[in-house]
Structures are given as C-alpha cells and as structure tokens.
Write a protein that holds these residues in place. Structure first.
Motif, PDB file in Angstrom:
ATOM      1  N   ASN A   6       0.842  -1.198   0.000  1.00 46.52           N
ATOM      2  CA  ASN A   6       0.000   0.000   0.000  1.00 46.52           C
ATOM      3  C   ASN A   6       0.881   1.253   0.000  1.00 46.52           C
ATOM      4  OD1 ASN A   6      -1.736   2.166   0.655  1.00 46.52           O
ATOM      5  ND2 ASN A   6      -3.156   0.787   1.662  1.00 46.52           N
ATOM      6  N   PHE A   8       0.088   4.284   0.371  1.00 47.35           N
ATOM      7  CA  PHE A   8      -0.391   5.351   1.243  1.00 47.35           C
ATOM      8  C   PHE A   8      -0.072   5.133   2.711  1.00 47.35           C
ATOM      9  CE2 PHE A   8      -3.310   5.011  -2.437  1.00 47.35           C
ATOM     10  CZ  PHE A   8      -2.880   6.155  -3.088  1.00 47.35           C
ATOM     11  N   PHE A  13       5.498   8.385   1.856  1.00 42.73           N
ATOM     12  CA  PHE A  13       4.216   9.089   1.840  1.00 42.73           C
ATOM     13  C   PHE A  13       3.890   9.651   3.216  1.00 42.73           C
ATOM     14  CE2 PHE A  13      -0.375   9.571   1.840  1.00 42.73           C
ATOM     15  CZ  PHE A  13      -0.659  10.024   0.565  1.00 42.73           C
ATOM     16  N   TRP A  17       3.698  13.515   4.484  1.00 40.83           N
ATOM     17  CA  TRP A  17       2.426  13.996   5.034  1.00 40.83           C
ATOM     18  C   TRP A  17       2.657  14.735   6.344  1.00 40.83           C
ATOM     19  CZ3 TRP A  17      -0.510  13.529   9.424  1.00 40.83           C
ATOM     20  CH2 TRP A  17      -1.824  13.981   9.339  1.00 40.83           C
ATOM     21  N   GLY A  51      -1.892  10.560   7.033  1.00 42.86           N
ATOM     22  CA  GLY A  51      -2.339  10.463   5.654  1.00 42.86           C
ATOM     23  C   GLY A  51      -3.745  10.999   5.522  1.00 42.86           C
ATOM     24  N   THR A  55      -5.089  10.256   1.300  1.00 39.66           N
ATOM     25  CA  THR A  55      -4.807   8.969   0.689  1.00 39.66           C
ATOM     26  C   THR A  55      -5.934   8.583  -0.262  1.00 39.66           C
ATOM     27  OG1 THR A  55      -5.970   7.435   2.165  1.00 39.66           O
ATOM     28  CG2 THR A  55      -3.867   8.308   2.944  1.00 39.66           C
ATOM     29  N   VAL A  58      -6.490   3.188   2.642  1.00 40.70           N
ATOM     30  CA  VAL A  58      -5.469   2.657   3.554  1.00 40.70           C
ATOM     31  C   VAL A  58      -5.848   1.250   3.989  1.00 40.70           C
ATOM     32  CG1 VAL A  58      -4.835   4.949   4.394  1.00 40.70           C
ATOM     33  CG2 VAL A  58      -6.553   3.614   5.637  1.00 40.70           C
ATOM     34  N   TYR A 223      -0.404   6.586  -8.104  1.00 41.27           N
ATOM     35  CA  TYR A 223       0.421   5.865  -7.141  1.00 41.27           C
ATOM     36  C   TYR A 223       0.276   4.375  -7.438  1.00 41.27           C
ATOM     37  CZ  TYR A 223       0.608  10.265  -4.554  1.00 41.27           C
ATOM     38  OH  TYR A 223       0.805  11.575  -4.194  1.00 41.27           O
TER      39      TYR A 223
END
Length: 417
Positions: A6, A8, A13, A17, A51, A55, A58, A223
């Motif tokens: 993932n 995110f 990432f 953030w 995030g 995102t 998640v 992404y």
C-alpha cells in the motif's frame, strides 16, 4: 491488499504527510494496528491515521488478540476500501469498531484482458465502443498525440515545468465548472507534488501525460501498489474537450495498466465516466476503533459515527456540490475574471476569401492560442492534421480565415455580452 504494497502507508508518503500537515504533532503507533501511524486530531480528542483524507485508501494488518492496549483512546481510520479486505477485530482483541460507509469507489479490474480493445469488446456496448473509437481516431487524426508514463526518467526543472502546466490545466477546468477543487489548496498541492517527486524516483508513483506535439495537454498523477494503479488527480486541457480528450486519456492510461498487469482504481467520488468504465464498484468506509471496556470511548465513537453518517446523507442530497460552488464564489478575489472562451461565429464562406488575407497568425503565438476554440471546432468538423491548418487575418477587425487543404471557414470574434 497486503500492507507492504500500500503506497499510502509507506514511509515516504507518511513522512511527507507529516512535513506538510503534521508539523508539531507526535506520531503514534500501536501494535494492534500493524502498518498504520496515528496522530492526534488537531481540534478533537481522538487520533486519526497519518495520511488522513489525502490517501486513496489505507489498510492495516491483522489485529492481534489478547488485551487491547489502547485504553480510553479512540482511533479514526479514514478511507478503508472494501476490496482491500482489511481485517476487523476479533472479540478477544478487546477492541470494537464502528464502520461508517462514505464515498463510492470505482475499480477497473484488468485480469483476463489483453488490452483496452478487448475490455471495450466485453464491457462496453457496441454503440459506445463505436463512439469511443471515433473519439480516439479523430483526436489522433488532427493532433500528433503520444502517451508517456513518467517516473524516474524525469526530475528537476523538467518535472517542475510539467507540474506547473498540470496545475494551470486543473485550475482552468474547475474555473469552468465554477466549483472548488480541494487538490488546488496550496498545502495539498505542495504535498502531492512533493510525494510524487520522491515516489516517482522509487517507482511507487508515476505521472501519466498526454502530449499534443510537444505540449502536455492531459495529466494523471498515479500511485502504484503491487497490482493496482491509483488515479490520484486527473485533468486535461478543456480546449480539447470537443475531441473528448479526457476519455481518450483514460483509455491510454487503462491500456498502460493492462500492459503492466495492473488494475486501475479510479478512487472515490461519483462521476458518470467512472460509473461507465468500472467493472467493480465498492465503497470507502471510515473505521472508528475503541476499547470494549471504555465507556467514554464508546460514547465518543458513537458521536463520531453519527457525525459522518449525517455528513454522508448531506453529500447524497447534493449539499457538498452546493458548498463547493459557494466557496468558489466567496474564495475568488474581487475583480477576478477566470479565463473564458472567446465568443465567436464560425461559418463556411460563400466564396473563397484568399484575396482578403492581410497576414498569417503565427502558430503558437498568444493570438493563435486565443483562437483555439474556433480552430479546434473547425478541425473537428473538417478533420485534417493541425500542422496543415493555418489562420489568417482578414481585412475587417476581429475577422479571420481558417483553412486547410480540404476546407476553409470564416471566423468572426464577437463582443462578450
């Protein structure tokens, strides 16, 4: 989705953030939620996942059994996609969860399809297939179109220049709609650019660009997970709208996904084009976790869930769109005048007008770009490559001649009302 795939919840990432949205707030991790980092809500007494709403979905690992370890804390996890199959806590974990359905999501599953042609054949009606192929053929016939998925191949000034054009096209598109786009918030845009710049170099993000000649005219920031491409932000030059550039760009991106053996997640939010293209609809949900033994946690979780249920009901009634329209009007400075297409009249002349030509309008010049709406309409009606089409000034002010080897048209620029 496997937590390690993932993007995110990945370190780049999340660290970016925190740099843009979490300054001064302390990261928190809980062994009960493998893969997630939490931070205190800026105003309210609970924790949210790092995030947040930036995102596109998640996930976290299995919640272990045997004691909860979160005490009276309440944890809100935004945007858990149904198809991620994120586990829910077992009773023996000591943790309960409230699940609140929010935005619809749209996934194009590419398993079993060789290319976009086969997908069209099996998923799209015959009439729609004909139109889609016509759109693509006409766009390629008139303009020199090519598609690029940029990653580690570009950086520095070239990437900055692409993002500058990306933002301008996004602004222009939403000025036309006269609604606010949250991605254009200065802090959000800076975050997405920074995350894209870093993650493109590591192969976990890509910038899909459609070029007309050497000019970028459509963008999608993506992404990547192991087998899914997440469409994060997308836009196109509205001057090409008659040629259905947005649709053709999506076809190009989907074809790239199929060649890479990845599905395309069009993410949250309802738009008709998503509904038309998807072959799997799902929902995002907000998850509110709290201890089974905490009375205060139970009450707070119920309040949060109630708030988001009401918010989703209002969204379903269209109030979010009205709100974005209002904030757009209130947010523009006095005297602001967004770019509007020039009013014009395009018609076929009754006789050749070559004798009235005064001078040629230089291709690519500011005057030429101002005349793109009538030029593109002419090219849509009279297909021919744009390189063989020229614009000339005629004797009267505001009157032009557009011509290619097959046709010509007289253009009268009219006064704005």
């Amino acid at each position: 989705m496997k937590i390690q795939e993932n993007p995110f919840v990945s370190e780049p990432f999340i660290s970016l953030w925190f740099k843009h949205f979490g300054k001064g707030r302390t990261p928190r991790v809980f062994p009960q939620f493998p893969g997630l980092t939490f931070v205190r809500h800026p105003r309210l007494p609970f924790l949210i996942n790092a995030g947040a709403t930036q995102t596109k979905g998640v996930s976290h690992g299995e919640i272990p059994t045997g004691g909860n370890g979160i005490g009276n804390k309440v944890l809100l996890v935004y945007d858990v996609a149904e198809y991620f199959d994120v586990p829910v806590p077992d009773r023996s974990s000591g943790i309960k969860v409230r699940r609140v359905r929010q935005y619809p999501g749209f996934l194009v599953q590419t398993t079993g399809f060789r290319d976009v042609e086969e997908y069209l054949q099996k998923h799209i009606s015959k009439n729609s297939r004909y139109k889609l192929k016509k759109y693509r053929r006409r766009l390629h016939e008139v303009f020199d179109i090519r598609y690029e998925m940029h990653g580690a191949d570009i950086s520095g000034k070239r990437l900055d220049a692409l993002f500058d054009v990306f933002r301008k096209l996004l602004e222009k598109r939403f000025d036309g709609k006269q609604i606010v786009n949250n991605n254009l918030d200065e802090k959000e845009w800076a975050f997405y650019v920074a995350s894209a710049r870093e993650m493109m170099q590591s192969g976990t993000a890509g910038l899909f660009v459609v070029y007309s000649g050497e000019e970028p005219v459509a963008f999608t920031l993506n992404y990547f997970s192991g087998n899914v491409v997440f469409d994060a932000i997308t836009t196109f030059d509205v001057a090409y709208e008659k040629f259905h550039l947005g649709t053709v760009s999506l076809m190009g991106l989907l074809n790239w996904c199929m060649q890479s053996n990845r599905s395309l997640d069009l993410s949250k939010g309802y738009f008709e084009y998503k509904n038309r293209w998807t072959n799997r609809k799902y929902y995002f949900e907000y998850r509110i976790y709290y201890s089974r033994s905490s009375v205060s946690g139970k009450l707070l979780a119920a309040g949060i869930a109630g708030f988001y249920r009401v918010k989703q009901w209002l969204r379903g009634q269209g109030w979010n769109e009205r709100f974005h329209q209002l904030t757009y009007r209130l947010g523009k400075p006095r005297g602001y005048d967004s770019e509007r297409p020039i009013p014009y009249l395009l018609k076929e002349p009754a006789r050749p007008l070559d004798s009235e030509i005064q001078q040629e309008v230089v291709a690519g010049s500011p005057e030429w770009r101002k005349l793109r709406p009538p030029l593109f309409e002419f090219l849509y009606l009279n297909p021919g490559n744009i390189t063989n089409t020229r614009i000339f000034k005629l004797g009267e002010p505001g009157v032009y001649l557009i011509k290619n080897p097959k046709a010509q048209a007289r253009v009268e620029i009219q006064e704005a009302p």
